[in-house]
Write a protein that holds these residues in place. Structure first.
Motif, PDB file in Angstrom:
ATOM      1  N   PHE A 105      29.086  14.877  10.970  1.00 17.35           N
ATOM      2  CA  PHE A 105      30.018  15.484  10.745  1.00 17.35           C
ATOM      3  C   PHE A 105      28.836  16.321   9.555  1.00 17.35           C
ATOM      4  CE2 PHE A 105      32.542  12.686  13.151  1.00 17.35           C
ATOM      5  CZ  PHE A 105      33.797  12.926  13.296  1.00 17.35           C
ATOM      6  N   ASN A 121      30.736  15.915   6.469  1.00 17.12           N
ATOM      7  CA  ASN A 121      29.859  15.211   5.146  1.00 17.12           C
ATOM      8  C   ASN A 121      29.251  13.982   5.470  1.00 17.12           C
ATOM      9  OD1 ASN A 121      32.081  14.061   6.160  1.00 17.12           O
ATOM     10  ND2 ASN A 121      33.590  15.160   4.968  1.00 17.12           N
ATOM     11  N   TYR A 122      28.801  14.077   6.744  1.00 18.10           N
ATOM     12  CA  TYR A 122      28.148  12.541   7.228  1.00 18.10           C
ATOM     13  C   TYR A 122      29.075  11.290   7.409  1.00 18.10           C
ATOM     14  CZ  TYR A 122      24.440  15.556   4.771  1.00 18.10           C
ATOM     15  OH  TYR A 122      23.985  15.997   3.695  1.00 18.10           O
ATOM     16  N   ALA A 123      29.755  11.319   7.057  1.00 10.89           N
ATOM     17  CA  ALA A 123      31.469  10.499   7.307  1.00 10.89           C
ATOM     18  C   ALA A 123      30.885   9.429   8.195  1.00 10.89           C
ATOM     19  CB  ALA A 123      31.909  10.902   8.362  1.00 10.89           C
ATOM     20  N   PRO A 134      38.034   9.844   3.125  1.00 12.57           N
ATOM     21  CA  PRO A 134      38.565  11.515   4.660  1.00 12.57           C
ATOM     22  C   PRO A 134      38.485  11.575   5.620  1.00 12.57           C
ATOM     23  CG  PRO A 134      36.337  10.979   3.174  1.00 12.57           C
ATOM     24  CD  PRO A 134      37.235  10.155   2.714  1.00 12.57           C
ATOM     25  N   CYS A 188      35.083   9.740  12.995  1.00 12.73           N
ATOM     26  CA  CYS A 188      33.601   9.611  13.340  1.00 12.73           C
ATOM     27  C   CYS A 188      33.704   7.888  13.984  1.00 12.73           C
ATOM     28  CB  CYS A 188      33.038   9.775  11.996  1.00 12.73           C
ATOM     29  SG  CYS A 188      31.102   9.163  12.614  1.00 12.73           S
ATOM     30  N   ASP A 241      37.197  12.652   8.256  1.00 12.08           N
ATOM     31  CA  ASP A 241      36.344  12.587   8.652  1.00 12.08           C
ATOM     32  C   ASP A 241      35.550  11.111   9.362  1.00 12.08           C
ATOM     33  OD1 ASP A 241      36.511  15.185   8.740  1.00 12.08           O
ATOM     34  OD2 ASP A 241      34.902  15.007   7.404  1.00 12.08           O
ATOM     35  N   ILE A 242      36.234  10.222   8.475  1.00  9.20           N
ATOM     36  CA  ILE A 242      35.679   8.830   8.788  1.00  9.20           C
ATOM     37  C   ILE A 242      36.269   7.748   9.801  1.00  9.20           C
ATOM     38  CG2 ILE A 242      35.079   5.803   7.640  1.00  9.20           C
ATOM     39  CD1 ILE A 242      34.528   7.512   5.202  1.00  9.20           C
TER      40      ILE A 242
END
Lengths: 283, 355
Positions: free
Chosen positions: B81, B83-85, A173, A179, A175-176
């Motif tokens: 986030f 989905n926590y990421a 993802p 982040c 998002d990782i």
């Protein structure tokens, strides 16, 4: 019951040639040509291996040390193959992981066309490339060198490796990354400390494919080397001589050449299984 | 801690305008919830605040400094986030410590801060686990821990509870709110869940199609929605809407609809096309009530019962206490306090009440 039977038959269909070829390596010339063939019963000998590798396995059999060498002395060729396969695999993986990460995460001009370009390099049959490559290598001075063969194998492997790794990176993802970006990481840190460890399985799977490709590649080694180095697939053909084909020696070399590839796959196997199923298992 | 200010913010994706001329100020230490249906631009606004999306126009200030082109890592914000990421290859400790480690904080200091955050979040005994070995709520807390150790000026939450089950969600709402009370960090929280917004926010920003529909405290939005959209969005079950007109007779103003006449505050002007909004909780069963209907379904929610009523003016829902034993098939009469009646102009949906 029926299903079991069919399964066994399929396995037998694939395993029998391997078995026959493997046992051929341990037969003497006479037994190889017996009709009907000695499939299950023969008197095993290590003579073929001794000839191919110029060593004496006297502890198996009381016999004088063979004069090592001659046309069939292949130990250095096995070493060549290992160097080329490992070298080109490492080079492919280094370049491909970086390229794949860029393709997966960054926006730049021509990014979408890139996949097409990359694939187009594999659309030509290798033979069509081999002749021009021969002249290029001759002029550049890469002819007959480890570096030359490692380079050409890496180049041939890159398209597939990049696309494969890109799909593994795409499964992680975004998002990782984001982040980590907010956490203060640079792109390089994200790649090295987060994305790469997560794609370990995919990298292993890709490495195996690269390794096997290089291990079995024939046409480029044939055209781009003379005497400096030769890999196993090419030297295998030298067993076909004007005075006949040395089947026993050829099989012995083949058996010996399977071992390193087998070992390599065994080493990355744990990652491999995960790599091949990655993406189907979404967290 | 810092304030966040948007001035005439615009965001385009190609030719599609997702945020249109949006201006808003989030005060220092405030807990602001961006509320809206999916696709209203709330997440885009949050991502622009974080620096993950480019700003197409207008200005963003954090702590009084213009941040439009500042890199995400230099904005001193922390984001949680949806989905926590979490980083799956790192243990909980490393997940929380990651941002400190890469900014070269001393190891002893890292350990101290991670352990402090873990203690607050009840994660102390899980520091040696991998994220995959944690439950949803624990993962959520790790994500918050990661934000906490940074001493960030602003916390951004992107629908952080949407992957949790209902019970845990209610629990985490309280935890996040308590955490905010403790740290006092300016927080912007995105959700589509109006209950989350109502229970957590100091200030709700209701968004619709890239623009702000209404800004106010939860009470403001519930009691005096400025538009029909806002009235419809807040409250569960949603507000009932009846079409009709405002008419005057013998000096009093009335809302008229087929088979219905409701008193409205006298200052209302005549208007031949309005929508009346009646909160299910504001309707009262009364024998002489003006609104007549048949109960077609009664839904129990525990302490209350939601009655689905068919009236001549349209279907409505009424929330009554379960002691009122009303059954499906009953004919009931309802009334509403004129002060609690919401009236919206047609077709623009703007409230006719107050301001």
């Amino acid at each position: 019951m029926m299903r079991m039977l069919v399964a066994y038959m399929v396995v037998a269909l694939f395993m029998f040639p391997l078995y026959y070829w493997g046992t051929t390596a341990f037969k003497n010339a006479k037994e190889i040509f017996n009709t009907p063939p000695n499939v299950w019963t023969f008197s095993p000998t290590v003579r073929n291996f001794e000839e191919v590798f110029g060593i004496s396995l006297g502890f198996f059999r009381q016999q004088e040390v063979l004069p090592g060498g001659g046309n069939f002395y292949m130990a250095p060729r096995l070493w060549d193959t290992i160097v080329v396969a490992l070298g080109s695999t490492v080079l492919s993986i280094i370049v491909a992981t970086l390229a794949a990460y860029g393709l997966s995460r960054m926006n730049f001009r021509g990014r979408h066309a890139f996949v097409g370009w990359v694939l187009s390099t594999r659309m030509m049959p290798p033979v069509a490339v081999a002749i021009p490559m021969f002249f290029i290598y001759k002029n550049v001075g890469l002819m007959d060198s480890y570096l030359g063969i490692i380079l050409i194998h890496a180049v041939m492997n890159l398209p597939l490796a990049v696309l494969l790794l890109k799909s593994f990176f795409d499964d992680i993802p975004k998002d990782i990354d984001e982040c980590a970006l907010i956490d203060g990481a640079t792109r390089w840190t994200i790649f090295r400390r987060i994305v790469l460890p997560m794609a370990k399985g995919g990298v292993a799977a890709t490495a195996v494919l690269c390794f096997i490709f290089s291990w079995t590649e024939f046409i480029f080694v044939l055209t781009l080397t003379q005497t400096g180095l030769k890999t196993v697939p090419v030297v295998s053909s030298s067993f076909v001589t004007s005075t006949g084909t040395a089947w026993g020696n050829m099989a012995a070399l083949g058996v010996a050449a399977t071992a390193p590839a087998f070992l390599f796959i065994l080493l990355v196997q744990k990652q491999l299984v995960r790599g091949l199923t990655l993406g189907s298992l979404k967290e | 801690m810092a304030s966040v200010e948007y001035q005439g913010l615009v965001k385009n994706f190609g030719s599609i305008e997702v945020i249109r001329d949006l201006s808003l100020t989030v005060e220092e230490g405030e807990f602001v919830v961006l509320l809206g249906a999916s696709g209203c631009g709330k997440t885009t606004l949050l991502r622009m605040t974080a620096g993950l999306e480019e700003i197409s126009g207008g200005d963003l200030f954090i702590g009084g400094k213009r941040m439009n082109e500042v890199h995400p890592r230099d904005r001193n914000i922390a984001m949680v986030f949806q989905n926590y990421a979490l980083y799956p290859t790192m243990k909980v400790f490393e997940n929380i410590a990651f941002s400190l480690q890469i900014s070269k904080v001393r190891a002893s200091e890292v350990r101290r801060r991670v352990e402090e955050a873990a203690a607050i979040l009840n994660l102390s005994e899980y520091l040696d686990r991998y994220p995959r070995e944690l439950s949803g709520g624990q993962r959520q807390r790790v994500a918050m821990g990661r934000a906490m150790v940074r001493n960030a000026q602003v916390f951004l939450f992107d629908e952080p509870l949407s992957n949790l089950d209902a019970k845990l969600r209610a629990h985490m709402r309280v935890e996040i709110r308590q955490l905010h009370g403790r740290l006092g960090t300016t927080t912007i929280y995105v959700t589509h869940d109006q209950i989350e917004a109502m229970t957590m926010a100091d200030k709700i920003v209701l968004m619709r199609e890239g623009q702000i529909e209404q800004v106010g405290t939860p009470d403001d939005l519930f009691d005096s929605p400025r538009t029909r959209f806002a009235a419809d969005f807040i409250g569960s079950p949603s507000m009932n809407f009846l079409e009709g007109s405002i008419e005057e007779s013998d000096g009093h103003a009335y809302f008229r609809s087929p088979g219905l006449r409701l008193s409205v505050p006298d200052k209302m002007a005549e208007n031949n096309s309005v929508t009346a909004g009646l909160r299910p909780t504001d309707l009262v069963i009364e024998d002489s009530g003006p609104l007549v209907g048949d109960v077609i379904l009664s839904e129990k929610t525990g302490a209350d019962v939601n009655l689905h009523v068919r009236t001549e003016s349209g279907p409505i829902i009424v929330t009554v206490s379960k002691e009122m034993s009303v059954l499906a098939g009953d004919n009931i009469r309802l009334t509403i306090n004129p002060e609690k009646l919401h009236l919206f102009d047609n077709p623009n949906g703007v409230s006719l009440r107050s301001n």
